[in-house]
Scaffold this active site. Structure first.
Site: not given
Length: 455
Positions: A156, A158, A207, A229, A263, A360
């Site tokens: 996961h 940090s 990510g 993804e 996202c 993005e």
């Protein structure tokens, strides 16, 4: 001591620190997970469902505690954190209830006495997950993987290790055997060696695009299956026949939900020329009036970004867009206060090649783009390296569906903000990644789709 530290993005104060494990310790945990897999894959679907229902109940009973933890670690509005936990419980129950149907053998007529396709687990799956939905992203991978008979190990982000360890504890309390779900608090530099470990059979990552490229390269070199993804720059086409009051409400929520760090958030609003000015005026008013504040306060519409460095990176993208010729309509200034806050921001006069059009923007920044007609709107929407989500708003649903079919994305919604649903596949194309999660399509990404022929 090598540790990861959780910093509250609202106060910039340390919440907790967690000791990182070494590569040797990580490998021991992976070996244990692999040993568990060989017994877990033999369990009945009924037994797996029992544990998964237990997990759903634990998530429900601890909703407030888990929600507070998520909000403290990454800044999500508290009521949205609570909704995240509720969705996790719903997904667990969906797979517990439907697993038998989702992976049922598929019988096919051939010359054989009997021929069919069966779906069998593969082994230990590695998940590299982000901080923006610290519980949901993990459950989205873990629930279907575990129900098929696989086991999972988690790397996961940090800054949300509190959430990661809370999930590991929840799996144990639900009755899952040790090793079915394991959190690996390791440095990102260890991912390469972990993927290469002989017991890891596949990897899934949600990510950034650079992280996805790196993981895909490592997985490819080791001939390991991967699903990626990688976010997007979702375009929503606003046609001239919409109810502007309703559409601007949706646009506001679509851009500011999760503090703009989603996202599938609405990021580029492509508005037909006829209503462009009216849309921009009303949208600007609503963005300006949305309260930025402490995510634990009920009247806050959005809170801080997850980290100060992410806020600063977003600001640089805004500034660069302005230098490239984009126009700042609202926001665009780092507030003089504690916390990783960034105000609701609107950029216009955008063209392909500009930062806010091409990249993005992971935060409360909306790009509003004028299109002369429907055809140009579709071209602008598709003029993107990304292809995760997309949408159309119109009073003519047949027209909207026709446009949705032309949008280059893994998800295209008409008159609704894009959202994931366990009954439907979720994923992207282009630089938004490959593979699918959720539904009967996603659950088969990490199984051996095996042909059986009986003569």
């Amino acid at each position: 001591m090598n540790t990861t530290v959780s910093i509250n993005p609202t106060t910039e104060k340390e919440i907790a620190s967690y000791e990182r494990i070494s590569q040797k310790e990580a490998f021991k945990k992976i070996d244990k997970a692999n040993k568990t897999y060989h017994s877990w894959k033999k369990t009945s679907l009924e037994e797996r469902s029992k544990f998964m229902y237990n997990l759903a109940d634990i998530l429900d009973k601890n909703k407030e505690k888990y929600a507070i933890l998520a909000t403290e670690e990454m800044g999500k509005i508290l009521k949205q954190s609570e909704a995240e936990i509720e969705k996790c419980a719903m997904i667990c129950r969906y797979y517990a209830k439907n697993i038998e149907t989702l992976i049922a053998d598929k019988h096919i007529e051939t010359e054989a006495h009997k021929s069919y396709v069966t779906f069998q687990p593969l082994g230990v799956t590695l998940a590299v997950m982000p901080w923006n939905f610290p519980f949901y992203q993990v459950i989205r991978f873990a629930s279907p993987a575990v129900m098929t008979g696989n086991v999972g190990v988690l790397k996961h982000a940090s800054n949300v290790q509190g959430c990661a360890f809370a999930l590991e504890d929840a799996f144990k309390k639900a009755g899952f055997p040790d090793g079915v779900f394991t959190n690996l608090n390791v440095s990102s530099s260890e991912i390469k060696n972990i993927i290469a470990h002989k017991s890891i059979v596949a990897v899934t990552l949600t990510g950034s695009e650079p992280a996805g490229r790196s993981v895909a390269e490592i997985a490819g070199k080791n001939l390991k299956k991967s699903v990626l993804e990688l976010g997007g720059s979702d375009a929503y086409i606003i046609l001239e026949d919409v109810d502007l009051e309703k559409v601007t409400d949706l646009a506001l929520y679509g851009r500011l939900q999760n503090n703009g760090q989603t996202c599938i958030a609405a990021k580029r609003f492509i508005v037909l020329e006829k209503i462009y000015d009216d849309f921009l005026t009303l949208f600007t008013k609503k963005m300006k009036n949305a309260k930025m504040g402490n995510p634990t306060e009920k009247d806050s519409y959005y809170g801080p970004l997850a980290r100060v460095d992410l806020r600063d990176e977003l600001h640089q993208q805004v500034q660069k867009t302005i230098e490239e010729g984009g126009k700042l309509i609202l926001g665009g200034q780092i507030p003089k206060q504690k916390g990783a806050y960034y105000p609701a921001t609107i950029l216009t006069d955008l063209k392909p090649g500009m930062t806010a059009f091409d990249e993005e923007l992971f935060g409360p920044v909306a790009s509003v783009i004028k299109a002369k007609d429907e055809d140009e709107a579709i071209k602008l929407a598709n003029n993107s390296a990304f292809g995760l989500g997309s949408g159309v708003f119109t009073s003519d649903v047949k027209r909207g569906e026709k446009i949705a079919l032309q949008l280059e994305a893994g998800n295209s919604f008409v008159n609704k903000l894009v959202a994931s649903d366990p009954r439907l596949p979720f994923g992207g194309i282009k630089n938004s990644g490959y593979g699918r999660e959720l539904s009967g399509y996603g659950i088969k990404e990490f199984v051996n789709t095996k042909t059986i022929w009986v003569d």
